[in-house]
Design an enzyme around this catalytic site. Structure first.
Site, PDB file in Angstrom:
ATOM      1  N   HIS A  46       0.836  -1.199   0.000  1.00 27.08           N
ATOM      2  CA  HIS A  46       0.000   0.000   0.000  1.00 27.08           C
ATOM      3  C   HIS A  46       0.874   1.253   0.000  1.00 27.08           C
ATOM      4  O   HIS A  46       0.649   2.173  -0.772  1.00 27.08           O
ATOM      5  CB  HIS A  46      -0.902   0.017   1.246  1.00 27.08           C
ATOM      6  CG  HIS A  46      -2.157  -0.769   1.071  1.00 27.08           C
ATOM      7  ND1 HIS A  46      -3.397  -0.198   1.022  1.00 27.08           N
ATOM      8  CD2 HIS A  46      -2.358  -2.094   0.897  1.00 27.08           C
ATOM      9  CE1 HIS A  46      -4.321  -1.129   0.851  1.00 27.08           C
ATOM     10  NE2 HIS A  46      -3.710  -2.299   0.784  1.00 27.08           N
ATOM     11  N   ASP A  52      -4.054   6.959   1.975  1.00 26.90           N
ATOM     12  CA  ASP A  52      -4.583   5.675   1.545  1.00 26.90           C
ATOM     13  C   ASP A  52      -6.101   5.714   1.771  1.00 26.90           C
ATOM     14  O   ASP A  52      -6.569   6.189   2.813  1.00 26.90           O
ATOM     15  CB  ASP A  52      -3.948   4.554   2.383  1.00 26.90           C
ATOM     16  CG  ASP A  52      -4.239   3.183   1.794  1.00 26.90           C
ATOM     17  OD1 ASP A  52      -3.291   2.546   1.334  1.00 26.90           O
ATOM     18  OD2 ASP A  52      -5.418   2.747   1.793  1.00 26.90           O
TER      19      ASP A  52
HETATM   20  C1  U2F Z   1      -1.468  -6.092  -1.071  1.00 28.58           C
HETATM   21  O1  U2F Z   1      -0.495  -6.481  -1.982  1.00 28.58           O
HETATM   22  P1  U2F Z   1       0.700  -7.535  -2.100  1.00 28.58           P
HETATM   23  O2  U2F Z   1       1.945  -6.981  -1.577  1.00 28.58           O
HETATM   24  O3  U2F Z   1       0.337  -8.857  -1.583  1.00 28.58           O
HETATM   25  O4  U2F Z   1       0.797  -7.755  -3.703  1.00 28.58           O
HETATM   26  P2  U2F Z   1       0.877  -6.806  -4.947  1.00 28.58           P
HETATM   27  O5  U2F Z   1      -0.206  -5.791  -4.969  1.00 28.58           O
HETATM   28  O6  U2F Z   1       0.910  -7.722  -6.098  1.00 28.58           O
HETATM   29  O7  U2F Z   1       2.241  -6.048  -4.822  1.00 28.58           O
HETATM   30  C2  U2F Z   1       3.455  -6.710  -4.746  1.00 28.58           C
HETATM   31  C3  U2F Z   1       4.532  -5.705  -5.153  1.00 28.58           C
HETATM   32  O8  U2F Z   1       5.795  -6.206  -4.725  1.00 28.58           O
HETATM   33  C4  U2F Z   1       6.675  -6.281  -5.834  1.00 28.58           C
HETATM   34  C5  U2F Z   1       5.801  -6.321  -7.069  1.00 28.58           C
HETATM   35  C6  U2F Z   1       4.595  -5.484  -6.654  1.00 28.58           C
HETATM   36  O9  U2F Z   1       4.851  -4.117  -6.923  1.00 28.58           O
HETATM   37  O10 U2F Z   1       6.499  -5.807  -8.183  1.00 28.58           O
HETATM   38  N1  U2F Z   1       7.497  -7.512  -5.734  1.00 28.58           N
HETATM   39  C7  U2F Z   1       8.798  -7.443  -6.076  1.00 28.58           C
HETATM   40  O11 U2F Z   1       9.298  -6.394  -6.495  1.00 28.58           O
HETATM   41  N2  U2F Z   1       9.564  -8.581  -5.973  1.00 28.58           N
HETATM   42  C8  U2F Z   1       9.052  -9.759  -5.546  1.00 28.58           C
HETATM   43  O12 U2F Z   1       9.805 -10.732  -5.482  1.00 28.58           O
HETATM   44  C9  U2F Z   1       7.676  -9.817  -5.195  1.00 28.58           C
HETATM   45  C10 U2F Z   1       6.914  -8.677  -5.316  1.00 28.58           C
HETATM   46  C11 U2F Z   1      -2.684  -7.031  -1.032  1.00 28.58           C
HETATM   47  F1  U2F Z   1      -2.268  -8.259  -0.585  1.00 28.58           F
HETATM   48  C12 U2F Z   1      -3.309  -7.135  -2.395  1.00 28.58           C
HETATM   49  O13 U2F Z   1      -4.434  -7.990  -2.344  1.00 28.58           O
HETATM   50  C13 U2F Z   1      -3.727  -5.749  -2.889  1.00 28.58           C
HETATM   51  O14 U2F Z   1      -4.221  -5.833  -4.200  1.00 28.58           O
HETATM   52  C14 U2F Z   1      -2.496  -4.820  -2.847  1.00 28.58           C
HETATM   53  C15 U2F Z   1      -2.828  -3.410  -3.248  1.00 28.58           C
HETATM   54  O15 U2F Z   1      -3.796  -2.874  -2.415  1.00 28.58           O
HETATM   55  O16 U2F Z   1      -1.918  -4.808  -1.551  1.00 28.58           O
END
Ligand code: U2F
Length: 454
Positions: free
Chosen positions: A17, A119
Site C-alpha cells: 500500500h 490511503d
Molecule cells: C497487497 O499487496 P501484495 O503486496 O500482496 O501484492 P501486490 O499488490 O501484487 O504487490 C506486490 C509488489 O511487490 C513487488 C511487485 C509489486 O509491486 O512488483 N514484488 C517485487 O518487487 N519482488 C518480488 O519478489 C515480489 C513482489 C494485497 F495483498 C493485495 O491484495 C492488494 O491488491 C495490494 C494493493 O492494495 O496490496
C-alpha cells in the site's frame, strides 16, 4: 524558499500500500512547484522498507518521512495470524497516532497542512480534513472493480438473503457471481477490524474531493463511468509503473538492480519462463508449495520463483538441486524488470493489484491463485472479463492442474488468444500514459493542480 503548501500523506503501512502511494507522491513532487512540501506518515517498519534510511527521500528533498505508532503494545505476544493482528492493532491506534505525528510535522516545518492525500482505507481522514478545512484526496491502491464492490457492499449483502448468485446489477460486473466478491464485502463488519475499516471507507469516500486510483480508465469503461457518477471526482492515474517510464524524472530506482536473476533471464528464450511470486504477504500452504514444485519439475521448462528463504523448507526434498538446470530461486525479484524482460511467458500470481497491473503493463499473461481481499475478484476479472489468464483448477495448486494451466497459456490455441488479449490491454495501458493526451496523463494533471497548485 519558504514553503507555501504542506501536503500530509497518510499511508496504510501493510502489504503493498505505502510503496505505490509514495510512487504517486514522487510523481506529484517531480512536477509540483518547489515551495510545496510533503510529509509522509507511516509506521517505522513500513517507512524503513520504502525510504532508504527511513527518514526521507534521497532524490526529493521536499518529501520528509514521519513515524506514526504502529499500535503494538510493548511486550505484545501475537496469537493468531500476525499480519491481520498487526493490522487490527494499527487500526485501533488510529486516528490518534496520525494526528500526533501531523502536529509534530506542522511544528517542525512551521507550515500548516493544506491537503490530506491518504490511503483510501484511512476513511477517518475525511473528518481530519474537515477539521483542518482542507481537501481529502484518498488513493485506492487496488483495482477499480474492487473499489466498486465495496461501494456496493449493502446491495451485495442484500443478495445473500436471496437465491440470486450473480451481481449483474453492478455496472461492469455482468457474469460475475457473489463468490467472486472480496470476503470483507460478504462478512459481518464485527468479524474483522479490516472489514469494518473498509465498510466505513465506502461510506465516507463520496465526501472526498477526488478519489485517485492506480489504474487506467480504458481497462473497465463501465466501472469507470459508474464510479465517476458515484464519487465527486474519480481519477485513474496509472499504471504508475508505466507513468514512471514516460516521466522526465526517474521515479523508480529499482531499475538500477544489477540482479543475478536478470542475468539468468537474459540467457532464456523469449516468453519461455514461468515467473512465480505471491507478493509481499502471502506464502501458499506447504501442500500447495509441494504441488506447485512437482508441477514445475514435471513440466521441465525454465522458471523463476521469488520465494522467501524461510519458505524453502516446504519444498520437496532435493527439489532445488534437481532443478538447478532450469530453475532459479530468489528471495525477492526485481519484478517489474523481470516482467519487462520479454523472457516471461506466464506469471503465476496471488493476484495482488500491483502484480496484475505490472503484468498487464508488460504484456504477460497470468495464472491466478488468489488468497484474500481483492485477489479473488481480480482473478475473476483476469479470466472472465479481461481474458488475460486463467485461475488454477478448483482454486488451489495441484500438480496436474498447474501443469495444465501452464501448457494452456504457453502452447494452446486458447493460450494464443489469451496472449493476444494481454497485448491489446497492454496497448491500452500504454496509450493511457502517452503525453500529452493519454487519459491517465490528463487525469494526473488534474490531480496535480488540485494537490499542489490550487
Ligand atoms: C497487497 O499487496 P501484495 O503486496 O500482496 O501484492 P501486490 O499488490 O501484487 O504487490 C506486490 C509488489 O511487490 C513487488 C511487485 C509489486 O509491486 O512488483 N514484488 C517485487 O518487487 N519482488 C518480488 O519478489 C515480489 C513482489 C494485497 F495483498 C493485495 O491484495 C492488494 O491488491 C495490494 C494493493 O492494495 O496490496
Amino acid at each position: 524558499m519558504p514553503a507555501s503548501r504542506h501536503i500530509a500523506v497518510l499511508a496504510f503501512p501493510f502489504g503493498t500500500h505505502a510503496a505505490p502511494l509514495l510512487h504517486l507522491i514522487k510523481r506529484i513532487a517531480a512536477s509540483a512547484p518547489e515551495d510545496v512540501i510533503f510529509s509522509f506518515f507511516g509506521s517505522s517498519e513500513s517507512n524503513k522498507s520504502i525510504f532508504s534510511g527511513g527518514k526521507g527521500d534521497e532524490e526529493f528533498a521536499n518529501i520528509e518521512a514521519y513515524e506514526v505508532w504502529d499500535g503494538v503494545p510493548k511486550d505484545h505476544v501475537f496469537k493468531g495470524n500476525p499480519h491481520f493482528e498487526q493490522i487490527g492493532l494499527f487500526i485501533n491506534a488510529t486516528p490518534g497516532n496520525f494526528e500526533k505525528a501531523m502536529k509534530e510535522a506542522e511544528e517542525e516545518t512551521g507550515v500548516k497542512i493544506s491537503c490530506l492525500l491518504t490511503d483510501a482505507f484511512l476513511w477517518f481522514s475525511a473528518d481530519l480534513a474537515e477539521k483542518h478545512g482542507v481537501p481529502w484526496i484518498p488513493f485506492w491502491t487496488a483495482a477499480s472493480c474492487a473499489l466498486s464492490a465495496h461501494l456496493y457492499t449493502d446491495d451485495i449483502r442484500r443478495l445473500l438473503s436471496t437465491n440470486e448468485q450473480t451481481v449483474g446489477m453492478i455496472p461492469g460486473f455482468d457474469g460475475l457471481s457473489i463468490k467472486d466478491m472480496p470476503k470483507e464485502v460478504l462478512m459481518d463488519n464485527n468479524q474483522s477490524p479490516l472489514a469494518l475499516l473498509i465498510y466505513n471507507m465506502a461510506l465516507h469516500l463520496p465526501r472526498a474531493t477526488v478519489v485517485v486510483v492506480n489504474s487506467f480508465e480504458e481497462i473497465d469503461p463501465a466501472i469507470t463511468l459508474d464510479l465517476k457518477s458515484k464519487l465527486k471526482k474519480f481519477l485513474n492515474v496509472g499504471p504508475l509503473p508505466l507513468m514512471a517510464e514516460s516521466s522526465k524524472k526517474t521515479i523508480d530506482s529499482s531499475a538500477d538492480h544489477n540482479d543475478e536473476c536478470l542475468e539468468w533471464l537474459k540467457k532464456q528464450d523469449d516468453s519461455s519462463v514461468v515467473y512465480i511470486s505471491f507478493g509481499s504477504v502471502i506464502t501458499p500452504p506447504p501442500h500447495e508449495m509441494v504441488a506447485l514444485a512437482e508441477a514445475l519439475e514435471s513440466w521441465k521448462g525454465p522458471f523463476l520463483w521469488s520465494l522467501r528463504d524461510h519458505a524453502r523448507k516446504n519444498l520437496p526434498d532435493g527439489f532445488i538441486d534437481r532443478t538447478t538446470g532450469n530453475g532459479k530461486f530468489v528471495s525477492w525479484a526485481p519484478q517489474k524488470e523481470v516482467l519487462q524482460s520479454g523472457k516471461v511467458g506466464v506469471f503465476v500470481t496471488h493476484c495482488g493489484w500491483n502484480s496484475i497491473l505490472e503484468s498487464i503493463s508488460y504484456g504477460v499473461p497470468l495464472i491466478c491463485r488468489p488468497f484474500f481481499g481483492d485477489q479473488v475478484l481480480n482473478s475473476a476479472m483476469v479470466e472472465d472479463k479481461w481474458k488475460i489468464g486463467l485461475r488454477v483448477k478448483d482454486g488451489v495448486f495441484t500438480k496436474d492442474g498447474t501443469v495444465s494451466a501452464i501448457e494452456v497459456i504457453l502452447s494452446s490455441e486458447k493460450g494464443k488468444q489469451i496472449r493476444e488479449n494481454v497485448q491489446v490491454l497492454k496497448g491500452k495501458a500504454i496509450d493511457a500514459v502517452q503525453v500529452p493526451n493519454g487519459s491517465s496523463v490528463r487525469n494526473f494533471q488534474d490531480l496535480l493542480e488540485l494537490v499542489a497548485m490550487s
